[in-house]
Design a protein around this motif. Structure first.
Motif: not given
Ligand SMILES: O=C(O)[C@@H](CO)OP(=O)(O)O
Length: 248
Positions: A8, A15, A19, A21-22, A60, A87, A90, A98, A114-115, A241, A244
């Motif tokens: 990663r 980060n 915020r 990012t996507g 990045r 990524e 989002y 977040k 997010r997950r 992480v 967040q």
């Molecule tokens: O914001 C994002 O694009 C991702 C990765 O940094 O974050 P998250 O961990 O919330 O999926």
């Protein structure tokens, strides 16, 4: 022994600001550059030598790869960039903080966005200038393939054709490949490689810039996987992480 190292990117500006990012093309922070350099040093210390590297169209990840190759004295290495490794998109969450979003919609909803495996945030509107169709870098991608938002499932469906056609087959002739990408695009690849269930994948959070090594047997099945680094530190980074998405 064939190997693929997943990495990663280092800490990005968003980060740091926590915020979503996507597909937003934010840069690495100073800390992110230092993390990427440390990843390169670690890989060198462990004696890694790559045949080819892959990364996304987002700076990045590209810059993290460049820092790693520089530290390993592998600046010459053939590199392939592909938007498929970007990524997870989002949607209309991109740019939002977040923790504030968790305050507004609840931590459970933020965890779902997010997950979760198959729930996507609301899409960007067609006229939103952040829509990838307005970005020249994607001009060769058919509009129908450009996401306006994505679930992890959508992200995996977008990555897998590229993984199966361009990355994985190279293991037959190459010994070690490096893939530098993003928290969720890599979660998708890891889900595929380790056959992680839709429910279990919710718990996986990837730390920034810690090399994750996959070893393959002669039939190209995964035989072992491990992070390079201090297990306690990595666990703490993963928890950070996950946190967040919590309210402040
Ligand atoms: O914001 C994002 O694009 C991702 C990765 O940094 O974050 P998250 O961990 O919330 O999926």
């Amino acid at each position: 022994m064939r190997k693929i190292v997943l990495l990663r990117h280092g800490e990005s500006a968003w980060n740091k600001e926590n915020r979503f990012t996507g597909w937003t093309d934010v840069d690495l922070t100073e800390k992110g550059i230092a993390e990427a350099e440390k990843a390169g040093e670690t890989l060198k210390e462990y004696g890694f030598n790559f045949d080819k590297a892959y990364t996304s169209y987002l700076k990045r990840a590209v810059k993290t790869l460049n820092c790693v190759l520089d530290k390993m004295d592998l600046d010459w290495l053939p590199v392939e960039k592909n938007w498929s490794l970007n990524e997870k998109h989002y949607g209309d969450l991109q740019g939002l903080n977040k923790a504030e979003t968790a305050g507004k919609y609840g931590e459970e909803q933020v965890l779902i966005w997010r997950r979760s495996y198959d729930i996507a945030p609301n899409p960007l509107s067609e006229s939103d200038l952040r829509n990838a169709r307005f970005d020249y870098r994607y001009h060769e991608v058919p509009d129908a393939e450009l996401p306006r938002t994505e679930s992890l499932k959508d992200t995996i469906e977008r990555i897998m054709p590229y993984w199966e056609s361009d990355i994985f087959p190279n293991l037959k002739t190459a010994h070690t490949l490096l893939v530098v990408a993003h928290g969720n695009s890599l979660r998708g690849i890891i889900k595929h490689l380790k056959h992680i269930s839709d429910e279990e994948i919710v718990k996986l959070n990837l730390p920034t810039a810690v090399p994750y090594v996959f070893e393959f047997d002669e039939n190209l099945n995964v035989s072992n996987d491990y992070f390079l680094g201090n297990a306690e530190e990595i666990k703490k980074m993963m928890e950070a992480v996950a946190n967040q998405g919590k309210k402040k």
